[in-house]
Design a protein around this motif. Sequence first.
Motif, PDB file in Angstrom:
ATOM      1  N   ALA A 169      23.439   3.594   9.697  1.00 10.98           N
ATOM      2  CA  ALA A 169      22.435   3.916  10.977  1.00 10.98           C
ATOM      3  C   ALA A 169      22.176   5.104  11.212  1.00 10.98           C
ATOM      4  CB  ALA A 169      23.293   3.258  12.470  1.00 10.98           C
ATOM      5  N   ILE A 170      23.319   6.134  10.975  1.00  8.46           N
ATOM      6  CA  ILE A 170      23.246   7.616  11.180  1.00  8.46           C
ATOM      7  C   ILE A 170      21.872   8.163  10.059  1.00  8.46           C
ATOM      8  CG2 ILE A 170      24.261   9.744  10.915  1.00  8.46           C
ATOM      9  CD1 ILE A 170      26.723   8.429  11.722  1.00  8.46           C
ATOM     10  N   GLU A 171      22.129   7.631   8.868  1.00  6.18           N
ATOM     11  CA  GLU A 171      21.227   8.054   7.954  1.00  6.18           C
ATOM     12  C   GLU A 171      19.784   7.470   8.101  1.00  6.18           C
ATOM     13  OE1 GLU A 171      20.050   7.009   3.353  1.00  6.18           O
ATOM     14  OE2 GLU A 171      22.019   6.441   4.211  1.00  6.18           O
ATOM     15  N   ALA A 172      19.548   6.354   8.551  1.00  5.07           N
ATOM     16  CA  ALA A 172      18.413   5.854   9.089  1.00  5.07           C
ATOM     17  C   ALA A 172      17.705   6.716  10.246  1.00  5.07           C
ATOM     18  CB  ALA A 172      18.247   4.382   9.372  1.00  5.07           C
ATOM     19  N   PHE A 173      18.594   6.927  11.170  1.00  4.96           N
ATOM     20  CA  PHE A 173      18.034   7.452  12.379  1.00  4.96           C
ATOM     21  C   PHE A 173      17.529   9.048  12.023  1.00  4.96           C
ATOM     22  CE2 PHE A 173      18.094   9.086  16.672  1.00  4.96           C
ATOM     23  CZ  PHE A 173      17.386   8.267  17.210  1.00  4.96           C
ATOM     24  N   ASN A 174      18.289   9.661  11.303  1.00  2.40           N
ATOM     25  CA  ASN A 174      18.297  10.908  10.816  1.00  2.40           C
ATOM     26  C   ASN A 174      16.740  11.128   9.958  1.00  2.40           C
ATOM     27  OD1 ASN A 174      19.012  14.048  10.189  1.00  2.40           O
ATOM     28  ND2 ASN A 174      18.683  12.978   8.242  1.00  2.40           N
ATOM     29  N   LYS A 175      16.785  10.220   9.262  1.00  2.00           N
ATOM     30  CA  LYS A 175      15.376  10.164   8.561  1.00  2.00           C
ATOM     31  C   LYS A 175      14.091  10.008   9.333  1.00  2.00           C
ATOM     32  CE  LYS A 175      15.397   8.357   4.201  1.00  2.00           C
ATOM     33  NZ  LYS A 175      15.223   7.800   2.811  1.00  2.00           N
ATOM     34  N   ALA A 176      14.246   9.069  10.406  1.00  5.76           N
ATOM     35  CA  ALA A 176      13.208   8.766  11.316  1.00  5.76           C
ATOM     36  C   ALA A 176      12.899  10.142  12.063  1.00  5.76           C
ATOM     37  CB  ALA A 176      13.604   7.900  12.488  1.00  5.76           C
ATOM     38  N   LEU A 177      14.081  10.861  12.613  1.00  8.82           N
ATOM     39  CA  LEU A 177      13.688  12.296  13.174  1.00  8.82           C
ATOM     40  C   LEU A 177      12.896  13.184  12.317  1.00  8.82           C
ATOM     41  CD1 LEU A 177      17.113  12.501  15.297  1.00  8.82           C
ATOM     42  CD2 LEU A 177      15.155  11.799  15.906  1.00  8.82           C
ATOM     43  N   VAL A 178      13.547  13.003  10.980  1.00 11.31           N
ATOM     44  CA  VAL A 178      12.832  14.119  10.221  1.00 11.31           C
ATOM     45  C   VAL A 178      11.322  13.759   9.950  1.00 11.31           C
ATOM     46  CG1 VAL A 178      12.863  14.742   7.639  1.00 11.31           C
ATOM     47  CG2 VAL A 178      15.021  14.776   8.575  1.00 11.31           C
ATOM     48  N   LYS A 268       5.793   4.723   4.072  1.00 13.62           N
ATOM     49  CA  LYS A 268       6.535   4.134   3.180  1.00 13.62           C
ATOM     50  C   LYS A 268       7.934   4.265   3.432  1.00 13.62           C
ATOM     51  CE  LYS A 268       6.023   7.897  -0.090  1.00 13.62           C
ATOM     52  NZ  LYS A 268       5.234   8.703   0.866  1.00 13.62           N
ATOM     53  N   HIS A 269       8.565   5.128   3.819  1.00  8.41           N
ATOM     54  CA  HIS A 269       9.943   5.604   4.305  1.00  8.41           C
ATOM     55  C   HIS A 269      10.245   4.756   5.279  1.00  8.41           C
ATOM     56  CE1 HIS A 269      10.026   9.205   1.748  1.00  8.41           C
ATOM     57  NE2 HIS A 269       8.736   9.483   2.083  1.00  8.41           N
ATOM     58  N   LEU A 270       9.412   4.439   6.448  1.00  9.61           N
ATOM     59  CA  LEU A 270       9.934   3.615   7.182  1.00  9.61           C
ATOM     60  C   LEU A 270       9.963   2.104   6.966  1.00  9.61           C
ATOM     61  CD1 LEU A 270       8.159   5.981   9.832  1.00  9.61           C
ATOM     62  CD2 LEU A 270      10.286   5.137  10.294  1.00  9.61           C
ATOM     63  N   ARG A 271       9.088   1.679   6.033  1.00  9.69           N
ATOM     64  CA  ARG A 271       8.969   0.462   5.571  1.00  9.69           C
ATOM     65  C   ARG A 271      10.164   0.252   4.819  1.00  9.69           C
ATOM     66  NH1 ARG A 271       4.199  -3.217   2.567  1.00  9.69           N
ATOM     67  NH2 ARG A 271       5.746  -3.989   1.318  1.00  9.69           N
ATOM     68  N   GLU A 272      10.554   1.231   3.895  1.00 11.13           N
ATOM     69  CA  GLU A 272      11.714   0.759   3.274  1.00 11.13           C
ATOM     70  C   GLU A 272      13.047   0.382   4.298  1.00 11.13           C
ATOM     71  OE1 GLU A 272      10.609   3.855  -0.600  1.00 11.13           O
ATOM     72  OE2 GLU A 272      12.640   4.259   0.285  1.00 11.13           O
ATOM     73  N   MET A 273      12.926   1.537   5.036  1.00 10.00           N
ATOM     74  CA  MET A 273      14.237   1.565   6.128  1.00 10.00           C
ATOM     75  C   MET A 273      14.184   0.157   6.928  1.00 10.00           C
ATOM     76  SD  MET A 273      14.981   4.929   7.877  1.00 10.00           S
ATOM     77  CE  MET A 273      13.203   5.785   8.128  1.00 10.00           C
ATOM     78  N   SER A 274      12.897  -0.460   7.081  1.00 12.40           N
ATOM     79  CA  SER A 274      12.893  -1.538   7.818  1.00 12.40           C
ATOM     80  C   SER A 274      13.397  -2.746   6.916  1.00 12.40           C
ATOM     81  CB  SER A 274      11.369  -1.968   8.381  1.00 12.40           C
ATOM     82  OG  SER A 274      11.076  -3.239   8.593  1.00 12.40           O
ATOM     83  N   GLU A 275      13.006  -2.656   5.859  1.00  5.12           N
ATOM     84  CA  GLU A 275      13.368  -3.720   4.886  1.00  5.12           C
ATOM     85  C   GLU A 275      14.980  -3.854   4.774  1.00  5.12           C
ATOM     86  OE1 GLU A 275      12.071  -3.513   0.830  1.00  5.12           O
ATOM     87  OE2 GLU A 275      12.705  -5.815   0.522  1.00  5.12           O
ATOM     88  N   LYS A 276      15.492  -2.481   4.721  1.00 13.40           N
ATOM     89  CA  LYS A 276      17.249  -2.350   4.538  1.00 13.40           C
ATOM     90  C   LYS A 276      17.832  -2.913   5.698  1.00 13.40           C
ATOM     91  CE  LYS A 276      20.557   1.227   3.333  1.00 13.40           C
ATOM     92  NZ  LYS A 276      20.457   2.687   2.823  1.00 13.40           N
ATOM     93  N   PHE A 309       3.860   2.090  12.868  1.00 14.08           N
ATOM     94  CA  PHE A 309       4.155   0.622  12.549  1.00 14.08           C
ATOM     95  C   PHE A 309       5.597   0.331  12.208  1.00 14.08           C
ATOM     96  CE2 PHE A 309       3.688  -3.389  10.153  1.00 14.08           C
ATOM     97  CZ  PHE A 309       3.205  -4.101  11.131  1.00 14.08           C
ATOM     98  N   TYR A 310       5.991   0.752  11.084  1.00 11.14           N
ATOM     99  CA  TYR A 310       7.481   0.195  10.766  1.00 11.14           C
ATOM    100  C   TYR A 310       8.506   0.907  11.328  1.00 11.14           C
ATOM    101  CZ  TYR A 310       5.400  -2.557   6.942  1.00 11.14           C
ATOM    102  OH  TYR A 310       4.768  -3.540   6.356  1.00 11.14           O
ATOM    103  N   SER A 311       8.294   2.165  12.169  1.00 11.48           N
ATOM    104  CA  SER A 311       9.326   2.490  12.953  1.00 11.48           C
ATOM    105  C   SER A 311       9.640   1.558  14.035  1.00 11.48           C
ATOM    106  CB  SER A 311       8.943   3.902  13.400  1.00 11.48           C
ATOM    107  OG  SER A 311       7.955   3.680  14.527  1.00 11.48           O
ATOM    108  N   ALA A 312       8.854   0.701  14.561  1.00 13.30           N
ATOM    109  CA  ALA A 312       9.431  -0.272  15.553  1.00 13.30           C
ATOM    110  C   ALA A 312      10.239  -1.196  14.951  1.00 13.30           C
ATOM    111  CB  ALA A 312       8.031  -1.250  16.010  1.00 13.30           C
ATOM    112  N   SER A 313      10.166  -1.825  13.884  1.00 10.05           N
ATOM    113  CA  SER A 313      11.371  -2.694  13.304  1.00 10.05           C
ATOM    114  C   SER A 313      12.660  -2.071  13.031  1.00 10.05           C
ATOM    115  CB  SER A 313      10.703  -3.633  12.233  1.00 10.05           C
ATOM    116  OG  SER A 313       9.946  -2.824  11.473  1.00 10.05           O
ATOM    117  N   VAL A 314      12.415  -0.717  12.496  1.00  6.02           N
ATOM    118  CA  VAL A 314      13.564   0.101  12.319  1.00  6.02           C
ATOM    119  C   VAL A 314      14.559   0.234  13.716  1.00  6.02           C
ATOM    120  CG1 VAL A 314      14.375   2.431  11.841  1.00  6.02           C
ATOM    121  CG2 VAL A 314      12.572   1.258  10.348  1.00  6.02           C
ATOM    122  N   TYR A 315      13.871   0.744  14.773  1.00 10.29           N
ATOM    123  CA  TYR A 315      14.475   0.968  15.760  1.00 10.29           C
ATOM    124  C   TYR A 315      15.251  -0.245  16.353  1.00 10.29           C
ATOM    125  CZ  TYR A 315      12.147   5.739  15.741  1.00 10.29           C
ATOM    126  OH  TYR A 315      11.776   6.879  15.226  1.00 10.29           O
TER     127      TYR A 315
END
Length: 372
Positions: A169-178, A268-276, A309-315
């Motif tokens: 979760a920390i890794e994904a959230f940090n990436k979203a902030l970046v 693409k980064h958010l899409r990858e995170m969304s999948e994971k 778009f993909y940030s929605a399913s990530v959050y």
Amino acid sequence: MTTTKGLEGIVATTSAISSIIDDTLTYVGYNIDDLADYASFEEVIYLLWHQKLPNKEELASLKKELAENAALPDEVINHFKTYPIDKVHPMAALRTAVSLLGLYDAEADNMDQEVNYHKAVRLQAKMPTIVTAFSRIRKGLDPIAPRTDLGMAANFLYMLTGEEPSEVAIEAFNKALVLHADHELNASTFTARVCVATLSDVYSGVTAAIGALKGPLHGGANEAVMKMLSEIGEVENAESYIREKLANKEKIMGFGHRVYRQGDPRAKHLREMSEKLTHLTGQPKWYEMSVKVEEVVTSEKPLPPNVDFYSASVYHSLGIDHDLFTPIFAVSRVSGWLAHILEQYSNNRLIRPRADYTGPGKQDYVPLEKRS
Ligand SMILES: CC(=O)SCCNC(=O)CCNC(=O)[C@H](O)C(C)(C)COP(=O)(O)OP(=O)(O)OC[C@H]1O[C@@H](n2cnc3c(N)ncnc32)[C@H](O)[C@@H]1OP(=O)(O)O
Ligand SMILES: O=C([O-])CC(=O)C(=O)O
């Protein structure tokens, strides 16, 4: 005079902070792909504010100053408690809280550049605390104080729930902030620059920027995407839902961009995170539905997904309330706003374009009693 609707294609300033050239996004020359994969959000803040990556001591010093300034004054917490809580959108609460913070900063109107830099640190530090405190207060819970041993991404998730967040979760959230930190002269950053170019203060600039980010054509789109996915409900409904919207000439939230033509490199980064994350949480349908929506939209129109778009399913997968998605965008983007505000002050000129008047020609004034 020539006019361009929405100022499309107009170059309104010079800036050394971020660039979008040939659909490639860089912060101070560093490709967003590298920053997303390797940088902490704090490193990116430093990069945007100093136009160089920090060494270990510089990063430690910034982190220390951020940690020391993360707590909110009681006045802000108490103010939240007076709100008609079920009617207040967290973006409105955030906008008000930043304005309120200005009242309690004795240096709010001091325009010295060094003083403004430290004001920027104090405000950046408090943004996660504001969003998480408001989220808890509206649920009848006590706010959780920031921890000095956690970075910004981990601290946000910790203050939201009171639980130690997982490494994933920390890794994904940090990436979203970046990924959300800066984006050249987007609408909210332009708003911040216009505001402070009158030599108004940092708090006014950020308050104005939050107002601009709130709209669904800009940062508000991430919440709107989740609303759309929730309405679609199941993967098999996606195609008919999207085709009907497009047939009705409705916009599909999270698609299209004023500057990118081939696609938003952040998506693409958010899409990858969304999948994971959706697979890890046992809810792959949000990713699969998003992929289906992308497939249908792009088969109809040259409109690739944008950052929202993909940030929605990530959050959503991180268990975050949907109306906090745009405030999270602000927690990140405030780093860019502050970088642009400091840059604007350092080389200021009032921003004042012209309007091409299209109203009636000369008219004779008719006294009130003679008007029909
Ligand atoms: C962080 C961010 O701010 S990223 C953007 C977030 N916003 C969204 O996702 C909202 C949906 N997208 C949009 O509204 C737009 O694509 C924007 C606001 C991002 C860019 O807008 P503009 O550059 O002004 O493009 P504009 O709105 O003029 O659209 C041009 C054409 O594409 C169409 N179009 C643009 N975006 C979309 C969309 N998401 N869905 C369907 N059609 C779209 C428009 O209807 C218009 O069609 P027309 O020429 O037939 O009238
Ligand atoms: O640049 C824009 O117009 C919108 C955007 O993607 C952002 O602010 O991140």
